[in-house]
Each structure stands twice: as structure tokens, then as C-alpha cells.
Design a protein around this motif. Structure first.
Motif, PDB file in Angstrom:
ATOM      1  N   MET A   1      18.308 -75.464  18.191  1.00  0.00           N
ATOM      2  CA  MET A   1      18.068 -74.427  17.184  1.00  0.00           C
ATOM      3  C   MET A   1      19.318 -74.172  16.338  1.00  0.00           C
ATOM      4  SD  MET A   1      15.653 -72.557  16.104  1.00  0.00           S
ATOM      5  CE  MET A   1      15.030 -70.992  15.669  1.00  0.00           C
ATOM      6  N   GLU A   2      20.474 -74.202  16.966  1.00  0.00           N
ATOM      7  CA  GLU A   2      21.724 -73.966  16.251  1.00  0.00           C
ATOM      8  C   GLU A   2      21.938 -75.026  15.168  1.00  0.00           C
ATOM      9  OE1 GLU A   2      26.319 -74.162  17.462  1.00  0.00           O
ATOM     10  OE2 GLU A   2      25.137 -72.717  18.615  1.00  0.00           O
ATOM     11  N   ASP A   3      21.625 -76.277  15.506  1.00  0.00           N
ATOM     12  CA  ASP A   3      21.764 -77.366  14.548  1.00  0.00           C
ATOM     13  C   ASP A   3      20.832 -77.163  13.356  1.00  0.00           C
ATOM     14  OD1 ASP A   3      22.922 -79.872  13.745  1.00  0.00           O
ATOM     15  OD2 ASP A   3      20.975 -80.776  14.184  1.00  0.00           O
ATOM     16  N   LEU A   4      19.643 -76.674  13.620  1.00  0.00           N
ATOM     17  CA  LEU A   4      18.672 -76.410  12.563  1.00  0.00           C
ATOM     18  C   LEU A   4      19.193 -75.337  11.609  1.00  0.00           C
ATOM     19  CD1 LEU A   4      15.830 -77.394  11.792  1.00  0.00           C
ATOM     20  CD2 LEU A   4      14.931 -75.478  13.069  1.00  0.00           C
ATOM     21  N   GLU A   5      19.769 -74.294  12.152  1.00  0.00           N
ATOM     22  CA  GLU A   5      20.323 -73.222  11.306  1.00  0.00           C
ATOM     23  C   GLU A   5      21.502 -73.745  10.489  1.00  0.00           C
ATOM     24  OE1 GLU A   5      18.962 -70.259  10.682  1.00  0.00           O
ATOM     25  OE2 GLU A   5      17.353 -70.994  11.958  1.00  0.00           O
ATOM     26  N   ARG A   6      22.307 -74.606  11.100  1.00  0.00           N
ATOM     27  CA  ARG A   6      23.434 -75.198  10.387  1.00  0.00           C
ATOM     28  C   ARG A   6      22.931 -76.056   9.224  1.00  0.00           C
ATOM     29  NH1 ARG A   6      25.744 -79.758  10.000  1.00  0.00           N
ATOM     30  NH2 ARG A   6      24.592 -80.776  11.657  1.00  0.00           N
ATOM     31  N   GLN A   7      21.863 -76.803   9.461  1.00  0.00           N
ATOM     32  CA  GLN A   7      21.281 -77.631   8.405  1.00  0.00           C
ATOM     33  C   GLN A   7      20.728 -76.767   7.271  1.00  0.00           C
ATOM     34  OE1 GLN A   7      18.418 -80.101  10.450  1.00  0.00           O
ATOM     35  NE2 GLN A   7      19.922 -81.695  10.832  1.00  0.00           N
ATOM     36  N   GLN A  10      23.573 -75.599   5.245  1.00  0.00           N
ATOM     37  CA  GLN A  10      24.090 -76.711   4.449  1.00  0.00           C
ATOM     38  C   GLN A  10      23.213 -76.927   3.220  1.00  0.00           C
ATOM     39  OE1 GLN A  10      26.959 -77.979   5.118  1.00  0.00           O
ATOM     40  NE2 GLN A  10      27.008 -79.574   3.587  1.00  0.00           N
ATOM     41  N   ILE A  11      21.902 -76.813   3.376  1.00  0.00           N
ATOM     42  CA  ILE A  11      20.977 -76.942   2.248  1.00  0.00           C
ATOM     43  C   ILE A  11      21.301 -75.890   1.193  1.00  0.00           C
ATOM     44  CG2 ILE A  11      18.564 -76.618   1.528  1.00  0.00           C
ATOM     45  CD1 ILE A  11      17.820 -77.906   4.315  1.00  0.00           C
ATOM     46  N   LYS A  12      21.457 -74.643   1.610  1.00  0.00           N
ATOM     47  CA  LYS A  12      21.792 -73.565   0.664  1.00  0.00           C
ATOM     48  C   LYS A  12      23.118 -73.842  -0.035  1.00  0.00           C
ATOM     49  CE  LYS A  12      19.659 -69.719   3.115  1.00  0.00           C
ATOM     50  NZ  LYS A  12      19.932 -68.417   3.741  1.00  0.00           N
TER      51      LYS A  12
END
Length: 82
Positions: A1-7, A10-12
């Protein structure tokens, strides 16, 4: 989940760094890829952070490709000056 939030962050970050034309390209590509409106891509997915988990990696890929193209175009312009 942490990786998903980081991604998602990064998109923003990438999206905010793009010029208007590149943002339009990214929104259009996301809209076409996922069959959503450009406004949903921008307001709900990118700025709202509501990208469906399964789509986060592809959205990151799309905005990264648009950024890479923008960088390549800028480098080409700079090389003309030299």
C-alpha cells in the motif's frame, strides 16, 4: 500500500511539472486508455488521488512517458542553440 501511495504522489508531482500542452496530452492518453472523461482523469484521478489501485502503475507510466517526451523536446531545442 505504501508503494501505491508513493506512486500516486509521483503522478501528481510529474503532472504538476508539465506545461499545459503536455498536461493535455497526458489527460487525453489516460482518458483514452481507461475510457474515462478528461475531467475525471484530471480532477478525480490525478489531483483527487482517486486512481483505482489496479490502474496506478499504467497512469504513472503514461505521465512519465509524456514527461520524457517533453524533456527530449527541450533537449532538442537546446541543442539547436549550440
Amino acid at each position: 500500500m505504501e508503494d501505491l501511495e508513493r506512486q500516486k504522489e509521483q503522478i501528481k508531482k510529474i503532472f504538476r511539472s508539465l506545461d499545459k500542452l503536455s498536461k493535455d496530452k497526458a489527460r487525453s492518453k489516460i482518458s483514452e486508455e481507461f475510457k474515462i472523461t478528461v475531467d475525471v482523469a484530471k480532477n478525480h484521478w490525478i489531483y483527487g488521488g482517486n486512481i483505482p489501485e489496479a490502474n496506478v502503475p499504467k497512469v504513472l507510466e503514461i505521465v512519465s512517458e509524456v514527461l520524457s517526451t517533453r524533456i527530449d523536446n527541450m533537449q532538442e531545442l537546446v541543442s539547436w542553440k549550440v
